[in-house]
Design a protein around this motif. Structure first.
Motif, mmCIF file in Angstrom:
data_model
loop_
_atom_site.group_PDB
_atom_site.id
_atom_site.type_symbol
_atom_site.label_atom_id
_atom_site.label_comp_id
_atom_site.label_asym_id
_atom_site.label_seq_id
_atom_site.Cartn_x
_atom_site.Cartn_y
_atom_site.Cartn_z
ATOM 1 N N ASP B 59 -7.002 -25.698 -33.479
ATOM 2 C CA ASP B 59 -6.811 -24.782 -34.589
ATOM 3 C C ASP B 59 -7.914 -23.729 -34.520
ATOM 4 O O ASP B 59 -9.035 -23.949 -34.968
ATOM 5 N N GLY B 60 -7.581 -22.606 -33.909
ATOM 6 C CA GLY B 60 -8.557 -21.537 -33.767
ATOM 7 C C GLY B 60 -9.732 -21.966 -32.909
ATOM 8 O O GLY B 60 -9.556 -22.403 -31.773
ATOM 9 N N ARG B 61 -10.927 -21.890 -33.472
ATOM 10 C CA ARG B 61 -12.131 -22.257 -32.715
ATOM 11 C C ARG B 61 -12.357 -23.762 -32.670
ATOM 12 O O ARG B 61 -13.287 -24.224 -31.977
ATOM 13 N N PHE B 62 -11.557 -24.523 -33.386
ATOM 14 C CA PHE B 62 -11.763 -25.965 -33.519
ATOM 15 C C PHE B 62 -10.700 -26.741 -32.741
ATOM 16 O O PHE B 62 -9.506 -26.473 -32.868
ATOM 17 N N THR B 63 -11.171 -27.695 -31.944
ATOM 18 C CA THR B 63 -10.274 -28.565 -31.188
ATOM 19 C C THR B 63 -10.757 -29.994 -31.345
ATOM 20 O O THR B 63 -11.957 -30.255 -31.207
ATOM 21 N N VAL B 64 -9.827 -30.889 -31.631
ATOM 22 C CA VAL B 64 -10.170 -32.305 -31.695
ATOM 23 C C VAL B 64 -9.475 -33.022 -30.547
ATOM 24 O O VAL B 64 -8.294 -32.783 -30.273
ATOM 25 N N PHE B 65 -10.228 -33.857 -29.852
ATOM 26 C CA PHE B 65 -9.725 -34.658 -28.738
ATOM 27 C C PHE B 65 -9.779 -36.119 -29.129
ATOM 28 O O PHE B 65 -10.765 -36.575 -29.715
ATOM 29 N N LEU B 66 -8.724 -36.853 -28.773
ATOM 30 C CA LEU B 66 -8.673 -38.284 -29.053
ATOM 31 C C LEU B 66 -8.468 -39.067 -27.771
ATOM 32 O O LEU B 66 -7.530 -38.788 -27.016
ATOM 33 N N ASN B 67 -9.318 -40.040 -27.534
ATOM 34 C CA ASN B 67 -9.202 -40.951 -26.405
ATOM 35 C C ASN B 67 -8.999 -42.352 -26.985
ATOM 36 O O ASN B 67 -9.957 -43.032 -27.348
ATOM 37 N N LYS B 68 -7.737 -42.750 -27.096
ATOM 38 C CA LYS B 68 -7.423 -44.023 -27.753
ATOM 39 C C LYS B 68 -7.962 -45.225 -26.997
ATOM 40 O O LYS B 68 -8.402 -46.198 -27.601
ATOM 41 N N SER B 69 -7.918 -45.166 -25.678
ATOM 42 C CA SER B 69 -8.382 -46.319 -24.902
ATOM 43 C C SER B 69 -9.867 -46.552 -25.119
ATOM 44 O O SER B 69 -10.340 -47.685 -25.121
ATOM 45 N N ALA B 70 -10.608 -45.474 -25.327
ATOM 46 C CA ALA B 70 -12.046 -45.586 -25.563
ATOM 47 C C ALA B 70 -12.379 -45.651 -27.042
ATOM 48 O O ALA B 70 -13.549 -45.800 -27.401
ATOM 49 N N LYS B 71 -11.371 -45.500 -27.898
ATOM 50 C CA LYS B 71 -11.574 -45.452 -29.350
ATOM 51 C C LYS B 71 -12.637 -44.399 -29.683
ATOM 52 O O LYS B 71 -13.630 -44.669 -30.377
ATOM 53 N N HIS B 72 -12.398 -43.213 -29.170
ATOM 54 C CA HIS B 72 -13.373 -42.131 -29.293
ATOM 55 C C HIS B 72 -12.663 -40.828 -29.591
ATOM 56 O O HIS B 72 -11.609 -40.530 -29.019
ATOM 57 N N LEU B 73 -13.238 -40.062 -30.510
ATOM 58 C CA LEU B 73 -12.747 -38.709 -30.704
ATOM 59 C C LEU B 73 -13.908 -37.742 -30.793
ATOM 60 O O LEU B 73 -15.048 -38.150 -31.064
ATOM 61 N N SER B 74 -13.603 -36.489 -30.507
ATOM 62 C CA SER B 74 -14.650 -35.475 -30.538
ATOM 63 C C SER B 74 -14.099 -34.190 -31.129
ATOM 64 O O SER B 74 -12.904 -33.894 -31.023
ATOM 65 N N LEU B 75 -14.974 -33.446 -31.742
ATOM 66 C CA LEU B 75 -14.649 -32.136 -32.312
ATOM 67 C C LEU B 75 -15.417 -31.094 -31.519
ATOM 68 O O LEU B 75 -16.641 -31.181 -31.404
ATOM 69 N N HIS B 76 -14.683 -30.121 -30.973
ATOM 70 C CA HIS B 76 -15.293 -29.028 -30.238
ATOM 71 C C HIS B 76 -15.181 -27.742 -31.055
ATOM 72 O O HIS B 76 -14.090 -27.423 -31.558
ATOM 73 N N ILE B 77 -16.268 -27.032 -31.156
ATOM 74 C CA ILE B 77 -16.278 -25.746 -31.854
ATOM 75 C C ILE B 77 -16.724 -24.694 -30.851
ATOM 76 O O ILE B 77 -17.845 -24.756 -30.325
ATOM 77 N N VAL B 78 -15.812 -23.759 -30.552
ATOM 78 C CA VAL B 78 -16.114 -22.730 -29.570
ATOM 79 C C VAL B 78 -15.554 -21.380 -30.021
ATOM 80 O O VAL B 78 -14.345 -21.300 -30.262
ATOM 81 N N PRO B 79 -16.341 -20.317 -30.103
ATOM 82 C CA PRO B 79 -17.794 -20.346 -30.031
ATOM 83 C C PRO B 79 -18.390 -20.738 -31.379
ATOM 84 O O PRO B 79 -17.793 -20.489 -32.427
ATOM 85 N N SER B 80 -19.546 -21.351 -31.354
ATOM 86 C CA SER B 80 -20.208 -21.742 -32.601
ATOM 87 C C SER B 80 -20.780 -20.527 -33.308
ATOM 88 O O SER B 80 -21.262 -19.586 -32.667
ATOM 89 N N GLN B 81 -20.714 -20.573 -34.633
ATOM 90 C CA GLN B 81 -21.226 -19.479 -35.455
ATOM 91 C C GLN B 81 -22.213 -20.036 -36.482
ATOM 92 O O GLN B 81 -22.092 -21.191 -36.886
ATOM 93 N N PRO B 82 -23.164 -19.225 -36.939
ATOM 94 C CA PRO B 82 -24.132 -19.731 -37.930
ATOM 95 C C PRO B 82 -23.462 -20.308 -39.176
ATOM 96 O O PRO B 82 -23.959 -21.273 -39.757
ATOM 97 N N GLY B 83 -22.306 -19.751 -39.571
ATOM 98 C CA GLY B 83 -21.580 -20.269 -40.729
ATOM 99 C C GLY B 83 -20.990 -21.655 -40.529
ATOM 100 O O GLY B 83 -20.530 -22.279 -41.493
ATOM 101 N N ASP B 84 -21.018 -22.127 -39.279
ATOM 102 C CA ASP B 84 -20.538 -23.484 -39.006
ATOM 103 C C ASP B 84 -21.599 -24.530 -39.338
ATOM 104 O O ASP B 84 -21.315 -25.733 -39.296
ATOM 105 N N SER B 85 -22.800 -24.094 -39.630
ATOM 106 C CA SER B 85 -23.878 -25.034 -39.962
ATOM 107 C C SER B 85 -23.512 -25.805 -41.228
ATOM 108 O O SER B 85 -23.337 -25.226 -42.298
ATOM 109 N N ALA B 86 -23.381 -27.114 -41.087
ATOM 110 C CA ALA B 86 -22.916 -27.981 -42.171
ATOM 111 C C ALA B 86 -23.008 -29.416 -41.683
ATOM 112 O O ALA B 86 -23.352 -29.681 -40.530
#
Lengths: 113, 114
Positions: B59-86
């Motif tokens: 969704d725009g600059r945000f991407t979520v990846f899910l690896n079910k076998s590893a029970k792991h997910l990650s959120l990627h923000i590209v490009p990062s902006q100062p307003g993303d600080s949270a």
């Protein structure tokens, strides 16, 4: 669309006193949640209502905490008597249907001295 | 019993670079995963989600990846902006007793430096 309203925003009390928090969810949202967020922790569910019925209160310390949802709309969360470890932000959230996408209020920050 | 874990309490990145926030879970019954963003003195707000039947949602600059076998997910923000600080919370959903239950991680504080 108005968001989830909570009051008061801040409350300072001494231990053994009582406190009450109020929440008005987004109109039409059937599910209402109260979460407790202690500093440095993620939100922890205290109680979940579906309309005016309790769906889950397994993590609510029932000896001191109580909650009700009036006519399936507004809700109040009460703590009596408060303990030092109750210092936290109490977040109210609502959702219209089963998406996991909760809409949170700004929270009520409680400090127990 | 912490079913949703965010092992990095904080992350600092430069503006314009990629931010990667990680989350691990233990319960195979979770069927839906969400990321919430929280600014100081505000409640968390929904950011992005992914169903357990998918491995990526963008969704725009945000991407979520899910690896079910590893029970792991990650959120990627590209490009990062100062307003993303949270603070970013990972949450996982399961159905129990006819209702949905959300379990939150402890959060990762992201700081994006100008």
């Amino acid at each position: 669309e108005a968001g989830v309203a909570q009051s008061p925003r801040y409350k300072i009390i001494e231990k053994r006193q009582s406190v009450a928090f109020w929440c008005n969810p987004i109109s039409g949202h059937a599910t209402l949640y109260w979460y407790q967020q202690i500093l440095g922790q993620g939100p922890k569910l205290l109680i979940q209502f579906q309309n005016n019925g309790v769906v889950d209160d397994s993590q609510l310390p029932k000896d001191r905490f109580s909650a009700e949802r009036l006519k399936g709309v507004d809700s109040t969360l009460k703590i009596q008597p408060a303990k030092l470890e109750d210092s936290a932000v109490y977040l109210c959230a609502s959702s219209p249907f089963l998406t996991g996408e909760l809409f949170f209020g700004e929270g009520s920050r409680l400090t127990v001295l | 019993d912490q079913q949703v874990k965010q092992n990095s309490p904080s992350l600092s990145v430069q503006e314009g670079r990629i931010s990667i926030l990680n989350c691990d879970y233990t319960n195979s019954m979770f069927d839906y995963f969400l990321w919430y963003k929280k600014y100081p003195a505000e409640g968390p707000t929904f950011l992005i989600s992914i169903s357990s039947i998918k491995d990526k949602n963008e969704d725009g600059r945000f991407t979520v990846f899910l690896n079910k076998s590893a029970k792991h997910l990650s959120l990627h923000i590209v490009p990062s902006q100062p307003g993303d600080s949270a603070v970013y919370f990972c949450a996982a959903r399961r159905f129990q007793g006819g209702s949905e239950k959300l379990v939150f991680g402890k959060g990762t504080k992201l700081t994006v430096n100008p």
